[in-house]
Design an enzyme around this catalytic site. Sequence first.
Site, PDB file in Angstrom:
ATOM      1  CE  LYS A 111      -2.343  -1.568   3.741  1.00  0.00           C
ATOM      2  NZ  LYS A 111      -1.928  -3.154   3.645  1.00  0.00           N
ATOM      3  CB  ILE A 112       3.476   2.526   2.629  1.00  0.00           C
ATOM      4  CG1 ILE A 112       2.442   2.746   3.462  1.00  0.00           C
ATOM      5  CG2 ILE A 112       4.259   3.806   2.538  1.00  0.00           C
ATOM      6  CD1 ILE A 112       2.957   2.484   4.781  1.00  0.00           C
ATOM      7  CB  THR A 145       9.052   5.608   6.198  1.00  0.00           C
ATOM      8  OG1 THR A 145       8.756   5.005   4.943  1.00  0.00           O
ATOM      9  CG2 THR A 145       9.795   7.038   5.592  1.00  0.00           C
ATOM     10  CB  SER A 146       9.686   0.092   6.435  1.00  0.00           C
ATOM     11  OG  SER A 146       8.539  -0.648   6.235  1.00  0.00           O
ATOM     12  NE  ARG A 147       7.209  -1.528  12.944  1.00  0.00           N
ATOM     13  CZ  ARG A 147       6.299  -0.733  12.403  1.00  0.00           C
ATOM     14  NH1 ARG A 147       6.542   0.263  11.735  1.00  0.00           N
ATOM     15  NH2 ARG A 147       5.075  -0.998  12.903  1.00  0.00           N
ATOM     16  CG  ASP A 168       9.456   8.345  10.502  1.00  0.00           C
ATOM     17  OD1 ASP A 168       9.476   9.387  11.172  1.00  0.00           O
ATOM     18  OD2 ASP A 168       8.268   7.571  10.462  1.00  0.00           O
ATOM     19  CD  GLU A 174      11.014   3.096  16.267  1.00  0.00           C
ATOM     20  OE1 GLU A 174      11.781   3.494  15.052  1.00  0.00           O
ATOM     21  OE2 GLU A 174       9.984   3.057  16.500  1.00  0.00           O
ATOM     22  CG  HIS A 225       7.722   5.245  14.579  1.00  0.00           C
ATOM     23  ND1 HIS A 225       8.068   4.108  14.821  1.00  0.00           N
ATOM     24  CD2 HIS A 225       6.661   5.275  13.596  1.00  0.00           C
ATOM     25  CE1 HIS A 225       7.333   3.289  14.081  1.00  0.00           C
ATOM     26  NE2 HIS A 225       6.477   3.915  13.594  1.00  0.00           N
ATOM     27  CD  GLN A 226       7.626  14.066  11.828  1.00  0.00           C
ATOM     28  OE1 GLN A 226       8.459  14.499  12.688  1.00  0.00           O
ATOM     29  NE2 GLN A 226       6.864  14.605  11.293  1.00  0.00           N
ATOM     30  CG  PHE A 282       1.971   7.379  12.795  1.00  0.00           C
ATOM     31  CD1 PHE A 282       2.988   7.352  13.249  1.00  0.00           C
ATOM     32  CD2 PHE A 282       0.661   7.423  13.644  1.00  0.00           C
ATOM     33  CE1 PHE A 282       3.323   7.516  14.666  1.00  0.00           C
ATOM     34  CE2 PHE A 282       0.967   7.904  14.826  1.00  0.00           C
ATOM     35  CZ  PHE A 282       2.004   7.955  15.463  1.00  0.00           C
TER      36      PHE A 282
HETATM   37  P1  NAD Z   1       1.781  -3.783   2.964  1.00  0.00           P
HETATM   38  O1  NAD Z   1       1.544  -5.026   3.721  1.00  0.00           O
HETATM   39  O2  NAD Z   1       0.699  -3.059   2.229  1.00  0.00           O
HETATM   40  O3  NAD Z   1       3.090  -3.949   1.832  1.00  0.00           O
HETATM   41  C1  NAD Z   1       4.095  -4.540   2.192  1.00  0.00           C
HETATM   42  C2  NAD Z   1       4.736  -5.132   0.939  1.00  0.00           C
HETATM   43  O4  NAD Z   1       6.086  -5.577   1.191  1.00  0.00           O
HETATM   44  C3  NAD Z   1       3.656  -6.198   0.295  1.00  0.00           C
HETATM   45  O5  NAD Z   1       3.956  -5.868  -1.127  1.00  0.00           O
HETATM   46  C4  NAD Z   1       4.807  -7.415   0.451  1.00  0.00           C
HETATM   47  O6  NAD Z   1       4.512  -8.376  -0.485  1.00  0.00           O
HETATM   48  C5  NAD Z   1       6.132  -6.909   0.687  1.00  0.00           C
HETATM   49  N1  NAD Z   1       7.075  -7.882   1.026  1.00  0.00           N
HETATM   50  C6  NAD Z   1       6.947  -8.887   1.971  1.00  0.00           C
HETATM   51  N2  NAD Z   1       7.942  -9.331   2.409  1.00  0.00           N
HETATM   52  C7  NAD Z   1       8.814  -9.086   1.532  1.00  0.00           C
HETATM   53  C8  NAD Z   1      10.335  -9.338   1.339  1.00  0.00           C
HETATM   54  N3  NAD Z   1      10.979 -10.344   2.202  1.00  0.00           N
HETATM   55  N4  NAD Z   1      10.880  -8.763   0.576  1.00  0.00           N
HETATM   56  C9  NAD Z   1      10.279  -7.403  -0.168  1.00  0.00           C
HETATM   57  N5  NAD Z   1       9.380  -7.097   0.035  1.00  0.00           N
HETATM   58  C10 NAD Z   1       8.336  -7.895   0.889  1.00  0.00           C
HETATM   59  O7  NAD Z   1       2.360  -2.789   3.950  1.00  0.00           O
HETATM   60  P2  NAD Z   1       2.029  -1.082   4.159  1.00  0.00           P
HETATM   61  O8  NAD Z   1       0.845  -0.737   4.639  1.00  0.00           O
HETATM   62  O9  NAD Z   1       2.777  -0.665   2.800  1.00  0.00           O
HETATM   63  O10 NAD Z   1       3.315  -0.821   5.240  1.00  0.00           O
HETATM   64  C11 NAD Z   1       4.781  -1.049   4.924  1.00  0.00           C
HETATM   65  C12 NAD Z   1       5.524  -0.952   6.044  1.00  0.00           C
HETATM   66  O11 NAD Z   1       5.373   0.645   6.516  1.00  0.00           O
HETATM   67  C13 NAD Z   1       4.905  -1.602   7.485  1.00  0.00           C
HETATM   68  O12 NAD Z   1       5.387  -2.767   7.331  1.00  0.00           O
HETATM   69  C14 NAD Z   1       5.435  -0.663   8.482  1.00  0.00           C
HETATM   70  O13 NAD Z   1       6.575  -1.257   8.996  1.00  0.00           O
HETATM   71  C15 NAD Z   1       5.565   0.628   7.823  1.00  0.00           C
HETATM   72  N6  NAD Z   1       4.799   1.559   8.387  1.00  0.00           N
HETATM   73  C16 NAD Z   1       5.501   2.709   8.947  1.00  0.00           C
HETATM   74  C17 NAD Z   1       4.862   3.687   9.638  1.00  0.00           C
HETATM   75  C18 NAD Z   1       5.452   4.930  10.150  1.00  0.00           C
HETATM   76  O14 NAD Z   1       5.015   5.798  10.885  1.00  0.00           O
HETATM   77  N7  NAD Z   1       6.781   5.135  10.011  1.00  0.00           N
HETATM   78  C19 NAD Z   1       3.327   3.627   9.644  1.00  0.00           C
HETATM   79  C20 NAD Z   1       2.800   2.514   9.177  1.00  0.00           C
HETATM   80  C21 NAD Z   1       3.471   1.514   8.549  1.00  0.00           C
END
Ligand code: NAD
Length: 341
Positions: A154-155, A233-235, A259, A264, A296-297, A299
């Site tokens: 999604k992101i 911005t993921s983890r 982020d 953290e 971590h902002q 979101f």
């Molecule tokens: P999502 O589940 O829609 O998308 C994740 C994508 O990663 C999917 O397409 C999946 O197939 C892919 N994936 C899974 N395993 C993989 C691998 N081994 N190698 C490559 N790709 C792989 O999730 P999303 O809603 O897009 O969120 C993505 C990330 O954003 C979350 O996992 C979360 O850690 C992070 N996030 C951060 C914040 C923030 O405030 N910084 C807020 C929300 C989410």
Amino acid sequence: MRIAFFNTRRYDRQFFETANSKYNHEFAYFEPRLDHTTAPLAAGFPAVCLFVNDVADAKTLEILASNGTKYLLLRCAGFNQTDLKRAAELGIRVARVPAYSPYAVAEHAVGLVLMLNRKLYRAYNRVRDDNFALDGLLGFDLHGRTVGVIGTGKIGMIFAQIMHGFGCQLLGYDAYPNSDFEAIGASRYVELSELLENSDIISLHCPLMPETHYIINAHAIDQMKPGVMLINTSRGGLIDTKAAIEGIKSGKIGYLGIDVYEQEDHIFFEDLSDTILQDDVFQLLQSFSNVVITAHQAFFTEDALISIAETTLSNVTCFEQGQACANELKFQEKVVGKTSA
Ligand code: NAD
């Protein structure tokens, strides 16, 4: 239903109170993080609400269950803080907010790209200091550059669409490719090594799982273009921070925007400005002029907080009424790779 909220701030309360006008649940707010030492605070509350850096491990869950908690409400997408297996064994039902605003996170990632490229953080401070010189502020056009997107869910998809709008070429890597990515235009899926070798900017949007832990390590950094821009911005656990520091020192990484940070848990979301930060790695990272860190902002938009509060209260209402909850997390789901973390 009586809900004990952990790890709350003023803004959480504001959005939950507003969303509750149509539900009338009863709230108690606790500032500390949830863990086994604070879990007794929730005694007598059938529902407990927690956030990303709370700890719902086996010990914590056992205390909650023995004090009458039946429902765990995660006001976030990620569930790596929760021992789903133990929760299931204890009969605690768990629900989360699988998606709130993917735009919030994607737009923040783009913000980091622009901040680093045009050195806006330095420019802002300079002008406030009546220093109008441009030396050191040289950027590059995003148009025509190649952007690697790791994780096109999604992101990642929204980030890719925005970068396409700048006129960038897109390379995608995903364990579960989706055809929508290649429909964006100027985009194609490649192997991870090809993405690393050819991208001017790399942005991480995959979840943190054993397979993706340190997906950016010393070997991956070696493969990157000299001067690459890396955005996370993921983890935090997706990047081996010490390897990234070596990459910055050698010049291989030209820009780093994060982020999220591996360690953290004990620093983000707190005001520690009156203390001496004990995390040497974080301090070193902060000392580089080509590193921008936000706490971590990504979101943190009005739209996302409205959605988080609304979905969380709808989840608990489903539980209360004995209905199926679409956002319920079952233990088995943890082994499915395509879920947000
Ligand atoms: P999502 O589940 O829609 O998308 C994740 C994508 O990663 C999917 O397409 C999946 O197939 C892919 N994936 C899974 N395993 C993989 C691998 N081994 N190698 C490559 N790709 C792989 O999730 P999303 O809603 O897009 O969120 C993505 C990330 O954003 C979350 O996992 C979360 O850690 C992070 N996030 C951060 C914040 C923030 O405030 N910084 C807020 C929300 C989410």
